[in-house]
Design a protein around this motif. Sequence first.
Motif, mmCIF file in Angstrom:
data_model
loop_
_atom_site.group_PDB
_atom_site.id
_atom_site.type_symbol
_atom_site.label_atom_id
_atom_site.label_comp_id
_atom_site.label_asym_id
_atom_site.label_seq_id
_atom_site.Cartn_x
_atom_site.Cartn_y
_atom_site.Cartn_z
ATOM 1 N N VAL A 109 53.089 36.278 6.357
ATOM 2 C CA VAL A 109 53.731 35.004 5.977
ATOM 3 C C VAL A 109 52.845 33.839 6.415
ATOM 4 C CG1 VAL A 109 55.732 33.493 6.459
ATOM 5 C CG2 VAL A 109 56.075 35.930 6.007
ATOM 6 N N PHE A 110 52.274 33.958 7.623
ATOM 7 C CA PHE A 110 51.416 32.872 8.123
ATOM 8 C C PHE A 110 50.043 32.924 7.470
ATOM 9 C CE2 PHE A 110 54.220 33.910 11.856
ATOM 10 C CZ PHE A 110 55.077 32.845 11.652
ATOM 11 N N CYS A 111 49.523 34.145 7.262
ATOM 12 C CA CYS A 111 48.186 34.254 6.650
ATOM 13 C C CYS A 111 48.212 33.645 5.258
ATOM 14 C CB CYS A 111 47.751 35.709 6.561
ATOM 15 S SG CYS A 111 47.477 36.435 8.165
ATOM 16 N N ARG A 112 49.232 33.992 4.487
ATOM 17 C CA ARG A 112 49.307 33.467 3.121
ATOM 18 C C ARG A 112 49.727 32.012 3.123
ATOM 19 N NH1 ARG A 112 49.804 37.496 -1.182
ATOM 20 N NH2 ARG A 112 50.106 35.636 -2.428
ATOM 21 N N GLY A 113 50.713 31.693 3.939
ATOM 22 C CA GLY A 113 51.278 30.342 3.917
ATOM 23 C C GLY A 113 50.341 29.298 4.500
ATOM 24 N N ILE A 114 49.798 29.588 5.672
ATOM 25 C CA ILE A 114 48.987 28.563 6.354
ATOM 26 C C ILE A 114 47.517 28.696 5.957
ATOM 27 C CG2 ILE A 114 48.366 27.605 8.614
ATOM 28 C CD1 ILE A 114 50.917 28.953 9.738
ATOM 29 N N GLY A 115 47.087 29.937 5.724
ATOM 30 C CA GLY A 115 45.692 30.143 5.302
ATOM 31 C C GLY A 115 44.898 30.841 6.392
ATOM 32 N N GLU A 116 44.203 31.907 5.994
ATOM 33 C CA GLU A 116 43.473 32.692 6.999
ATOM 34 C C GLU A 116 42.280 31.954 7.574
ATOM 35 O OE1 GLU A 116 43.435 37.070 6.814
ATOM 36 O OE2 GLU A 116 44.118 36.727 4.752
ATOM 37 N N ALA A 117 41.783 30.973 6.806
ATOM 38 C CA ALA A 117 40.577 30.268 7.271
ATOM 39 C C ALA A 117 40.913 29.159 8.274
ATOM 40 C CB ALA A 117 39.848 29.678 6.076
ATOM 41 N N THR A 118 42.211 28.930 8.514
ATOM 42 C CA THR A 118 42.562 27.860 9.463
ATOM 43 C C THR A 118 42.418 28.376 10.894
ATOM 44 O OG1 THR A 118 44.858 28.560 9.462
ATOM 45 C CG2 THR A 118 44.263 26.859 7.867
ATOM 46 N N ASP A 119 42.185 27.454 11.818
ATOM 47 C CA ASP A 119 42.098 27.846 13.231
ATOM 48 C C ASP A 119 43.414 28.451 13.691
ATOM 49 O OD1 ASP A 119 39.587 26.946 13.293
ATOM 50 O OD2 ASP A 119 39.981 25.133 14.486
ATOM 51 N N VAL A 120 44.508 27.809 13.235
ATOM 52 C CA VAL A 120 45.837 28.234 13.676
ATOM 53 C C VAL A 120 46.065 29.715 13.385
ATOM 54 C CG1 VAL A 120 48.292 27.943 13.123
ATOM 55 C CG2 VAL A 120 46.874 25.944 13.534
ATOM 56 N N VAL A 121 45.673 30.174 12.212
ATOM 57 C CA VAL A 121 45.877 31.577 11.860
ATOM 58 C C VAL A 121 44.686 32.436 12.306
ATOM 59 C CG1 VAL A 121 46.053 33.180 9.903
ATOM 60 C CG2 VAL A 121 47.456 31.124 9.975
ATOM 61 N N GLY A 122 43.495 31.924 12.087
ATOM 62 C CA GLY A 122 42.298 32.726 12.361
ATOM 63 C C GLY A 122 42.084 32.992 13.840
ATOM 64 N N LYS A 123 42.455 32.030 14.692
ATOM 65 C CA LYS A 123 42.102 32.182 16.111
ATOM 66 C C LYS A 123 43.286 32.110 17.073
ATOM 67 C CE LYS A 123 37.928 29.363 15.623
ATOM 68 N NZ LYS A 123 37.462 28.049 16.088
ATOM 69 N N GLU A 124 44.386 31.480 16.630
ATOM 70 C CA GLU A 124 45.363 31.069 17.644
ATOM 71 C C GLU A 124 46.699 31.792 17.612
ATOM 72 O OE1 GLU A 124 45.573 26.892 16.838
ATOM 73 O OE2 GLU A 124 43.517 26.543 17.472
ATOM 74 N N MET A 125 46.837 32.791 16.729
ATOM 75 C CA MET A 125 48.163 33.411 16.659
ATOM 76 C C MET A 125 48.371 34.449 17.756
ATOM 77 S SD MET A 125 49.809 33.643 12.982
ATOM 78 C CE MET A 125 48.717 34.772 12.204
ATOM 79 N N LEU A 177 41.232 11.952 6.900
ATOM 80 C CA LEU A 177 42.388 12.697 7.421
ATOM 81 C C LEU A 177 42.641 13.907 6.519
ATOM 82 C CD1 LEU A 177 44.859 12.721 9.435
ATOM 83 C CD2 LEU A 177 46.140 11.556 7.644
ATOM 84 N N VAL A 178 42.359 15.094 7.038
ATOM 85 C CA VAL A 178 42.527 16.287 6.196
ATOM 86 C C VAL A 178 43.575 17.239 6.750
ATOM 87 C CG1 VAL A 178 40.255 16.213 5.126
ATOM 88 C CG2 VAL A 178 40.533 17.395 7.314
ATOM 89 N N ARG A 179 43.950 17.103 8.013
ATOM 90 C CA ARG A 179 44.941 17.956 8.676
ATOM 91 C C ARG A 179 44.520 19.419 8.651
ATOM 92 N NH1 ARG A 179 48.615 16.338 11.291
ATOM 93 N NH2 ARG A 179 50.079 17.920 10.615
ATOM 94 N N GLY A 180 44.943 20.126 9.668
ATOM 95 C CA GLY A 180 44.389 21.460 9.912
ATOM 96 C C GLY A 180 44.833 22.590 9.001
ATOM 97 N N LEU A 181 45.921 22.430 8.310
ATOM 98 C CA LEU A 181 46.482 23.582 7.611
ATOM 99 C C LEU A 181 46.088 23.543 6.133
ATOM 100 C CD1 LEU A 181 49.978 23.176 9.327
ATOM 101 C CD2 LEU A 181 47.947 24.283 10.237
ATOM 102 N N ASP A 182 45.907 24.731 5.572
ATOM 103 C CA ASP A 182 45.371 24.815 4.210
ATOM 104 C C ASP A 182 46.319 24.335 3.134
ATOM 105 O OD1 ASP A 182 42.884 25.702 4.609
ATOM 106 O OD2 ASP A 182 43.195 27.753 3.869
ATOM 107 N N TYR A 183 47.628 24.326 3.446
ATOM 108 C CA TYR A 183 48.565 24.195 2.339
ATOM 109 C C TYR A 183 48.751 22.781 1.783
ATOM 110 C CZ TYR A 183 51.898 23.849 6.377
ATOM 111 O OH TYR A 183 52.548 23.543 7.537
ATOM 112 N N TYR A 184 48.174 21.807 2.413
ATOM 113 C CA TYR A 184 48.460 20.442 1.953
ATOM 114 C C TYR A 184 47.827 20.097 0.602
ATOM 115 C CZ TYR A 184 50.510 19.582 6.490
ATOM 116 O OH TYR A 184 51.309 19.634 7.590
ATOM 117 N N THR A 185 48.579 19.361 -0.194
ATOM 118 C CA THR A 185 48.077 18.785 -1.446
ATOM 119 C C THR A 185 48.537 17.328 -1.444
ATOM 120 O OG1 THR A 185 50.132 19.484 -2.502
ATOM 121 C CG2 THR A 185 48.211 20.882 -2.867
ATOM 122 N N ARG A 186 47.805 16.491 -2.077
ATOM 123 C CA ARG A 186 48.160 15.060 -2.182
ATOM 124 C C ARG A 186 48.415 14.411 -0.813
ATOM 125 N NH1 ARG A 186 51.317 14.637 -8.018
ATOM 126 N NH2 ARG A 186 49.396 14.993 -9.193
#
Length: 460
Positions: A49-65, A271-280
């Motif tokens: 859920v986190f890998c798909r939702g937040i993105g595997e390339a993010t620090d939060v998922v890739g390194k911090e879970m 300002l890009v914010r850390g999580l992959d899911y943002y648009t607009r």
Amino acid sequence: MSYNAPEGTADMLPADARLWRYTVDEAARLFARYGYEPIDTPMFEQTEVFCRGIGEATDVVGKEMFVVRSGENFRRECAGENVKSKSKLSLRPEGTAGVVRAVVQHNLVEQGAAPAKLFYAGPMFRAERPQKGRLRQFHQIGAECLGAAEPSADAEMIIMLMRFFESMGVPQSRMRLLINSMGDDNCRPAYRESIKQFILDHEDEMCEECCRRAQTNPLRAFDCKNEHCAIIMADAPKISDHLCDDCRDHYKAVKHYLDNAGIEYVEDPTLVRGLDYYTRTVFEIQVIEGMGSQSAIGGGGRYDKLVETVGGKPTPGLGFALGFERMVIALEAAGVLTENVKNVDGYIACVDDSVRDVAFDLACSMRDAGLCVEVDHQGRSLKSQFKVAGKLNVARVIVLGPEEVALGKARVRNMNTHDERLIDIETIKRLFAQFDGQRFGGTLSDEIDTVFSFENDDKE
Ligand code: AMP
């Protein structure tokens, strides 16, 4: 052998826990005006859920879970055996992925209905390097709005978050709202590619992490803490110059609504914010002084592709999360955090053991009426009981002595004025019984003083 709380976690002692509960209540009250309802999802989810939702390339998922396994699955994994992907669980590093999973699972965004507006509050877990304002278990309050694509929804959410911080006492003058648009599927891929190319062109001058990010998540290079990288990235292409017409119009409309509401903001194209899911739309609220490098107290943005990513129908959405611990640091830094003390309305003191039954009975009646009362459970002397009452900061002490009790009376002392009056115990109980506990709300209110003003039942 004694133990400390794990590194990067903090015990919420009563004063902090009270403030946390108050903060959640305040959020619930304020967010309700905007149509938000509470939701509580599990503290762990299937890792996917986190890998798909937040993105595997993010620090939060890739390194911090933090990984979660049942004892049996842990044993299997250690033995190199297969563990079903359903049993691969992680502690939630943020709230959005779980809420969106729940929204899809329970079909909460109905066709033709109003958007689903949900808020949550609770601990989040990230295996970060602990420092002031950066914990491994911290507390967020967040809100998600699903099913609304219009820019007014973005502005409404930003305004709600600003109003919340104001209602908690963060001075407006210390807050800085940063906004940006990150584009969408239409315009972002080309922009992302241009940033990737920009990093590769400056590969020799940038840190290893940024060079690696060029391949996986190039926009994160804007957040690199390395000073030299920051100087180089300041000259990188800006998303604002690469937005497609629809994204530009959307962003313009968000700003228009904020302008009309008198909300000041700073446009920050980095300002890009850390999580992959943002648009607009993306936004962040920073506190200007006293926060060190952890100045962001909250932030969020639009995520129009997220619901699809976790298996739902295409549904626009947006959300934010605010950090409780950081907000407390901001309140402390601004000197606006007033001492929050335990609230005790009254203390029942016993002159000797013969009146303990009466004291116990009176305490029960007063509590049933909604008051917060303490009674001695330590067999202390009268003097010590007064000391305890003083420490508890109670406004009134009810003293029960054998002679007064024999007459059905008690002495009530106003701890501020030391004024005492004799009251009839049955009268107090009867009067308290008439009051609706809700009216007291557990605080010393006019009602309790009204009750204590009755010197005896003659004046009833
Ligand atoms: P994020 O989910 O990363 O967008 O973070 C939202 C808010 O949560 C931030 O603005 C911070 O206030 C807070 N926050 C994020 N990470 C931490 C952490 N490790 N410790 C304390 N607060 C955090």
